[in-house]
Design a protein around this motif. Sequence first.
Motif, PDB file in Angstrom:
ATOM      1  N   TYR A  78      -3.133  24.980  29.564  1.00 34.60           N
ATOM      2  CA  TYR A  78      -2.241  24.806  30.698  1.00 34.60           C
ATOM      3  C   TYR A  78      -0.788  24.914  30.240  1.00 34.60           C
ATOM      4  O   TYR A  78      -0.444  24.473  29.146  1.00 34.60           O
ATOM      5  N   ASN A  80       2.856  23.855  31.998  1.00 34.97           N
ATOM      6  CA  ASN A  80       3.475  23.170  33.142  1.00 34.97           C
ATOM      7  C   ASN A  80       2.449  22.916  34.247  1.00 34.97           C
ATOM      8  O   ASN A  80       2.666  23.236  35.421  1.00 34.97           O
ATOM      9  N   ASP A  81       1.308  22.378  33.861  1.00 31.05           N
ATOM     10  CA  ASP A  81       0.223  22.009  34.774  1.00 31.05           C
ATOM     11  C   ASP A  81      -0.398  23.193  35.501  1.00 31.05           C
ATOM     12  O   ASP A  81      -1.035  23.034  36.539  1.00 31.05           O
ATOM     13  N   ARG A  82      -0.258  24.369  34.958  1.00 28.64           N
ATOM     14  CA  ARG A  82      -0.856  25.574  35.552  1.00 28.64           C
ATOM     15  C   ARG A  82      -1.817  26.188  34.543  1.00 28.64           C
ATOM     16  O   ARG A  82      -1.420  26.494  33.416  1.00 28.64           O
ATOM     17  N   LEU A  83      -3.066  26.376  34.941  1.00 24.20           N
ATOM     18  CA  LEU A  83      -4.073  26.944  34.057  1.00 24.20           C
ATOM     19  C   LEU A  83      -3.710  28.394  33.737  1.00 24.20           C
ATOM     20  O   LEU A  83      -3.496  29.199  34.634  1.00 24.20           O
ATOM     21  N   ILE A  84      -3.647  28.714  32.426  1.00 23.07           N
ATOM     22  CA  ILE A  84      -3.292  30.075  32.039  1.00 23.07           C
ATOM     23  C   ILE A  84      -4.388  30.789  31.258  1.00 23.07           C
ATOM     24  O   ILE A  84      -4.394  32.017  31.195  1.00 23.07           O
ATOM     25  N   PRO A 103       3.449  31.798  32.306  1.00 25.43           N
ATOM     26  CA  PRO A 103       4.073  32.092  33.604  1.00 25.43           C
ATOM     27  C   PRO A 103       5.375  31.307  33.777  1.00 25.43           C
ATOM     28  O   PRO A 103       5.493  30.168  33.326  1.00 25.43           O
ATOM     29  N   ASP A 105       8.116  29.716  36.485  1.00 27.80           N
ATOM     30  CA  ASP A 105       8.132  29.302  37.886  1.00 27.80           C
ATOM     31  C   ASP A 105       9.531  29.253  38.484  1.00 27.80           C
ATOM     32  O   ASP A 105       9.685  28.928  39.653  1.00 27.80           O
TER      33      ASP A 105
END
Length: 166
Positions: A78, A80-84, A103, A105
């Motif tokens: 992850y 910033n709390d986003r699954l990559i 990614p 944001d």
Amino acid sequence: MAFAILMFATNFPTAHAINRIMGLDALGFESDVEITAPRSFAAFDFPIPRMAQLQSATANISITANSQVNNEALFFFYFNDRLIETRTAKELRQQKNLVLKLPLDGVLRDSVQLQIRSNMFITDDVCKDLYSGGLYFTIHKNTALNLTYDMLPIRTVSDYFGSFQQ
């Protein structure tokens, strides 16, 4: 007083992009980080300069799952709390060094977070697995973030004095 007004009213030249590589040593880790069960995640907060706007980011992750961890155990990455990214233990054994494009944001931050989570298991008996001593993975100290950013222009007095905190 006139100097302060003149300083903030003046247009500063555009800065060039800054490239910064931050390893785990920047966070105080001098050696490899071993994550053992039942805690199956690690979170690393990398500081970035105040007023920095990220242009690009990549993560160079070096991770090894213990040989007893089942090949089908999943590892989640992850940013910033986003699954990559998702990888199995088998894939990590074949290629322990990953380069992941992260990614962006567009949100201004004082830090970015890299998380590694896992659902490690050896057998179908979870209680037996927890006490076997074989449920762990290692994040190697050469893991790092490569950030490219531009510094935003200083527009207010608080921006100017806030930059001294970094």
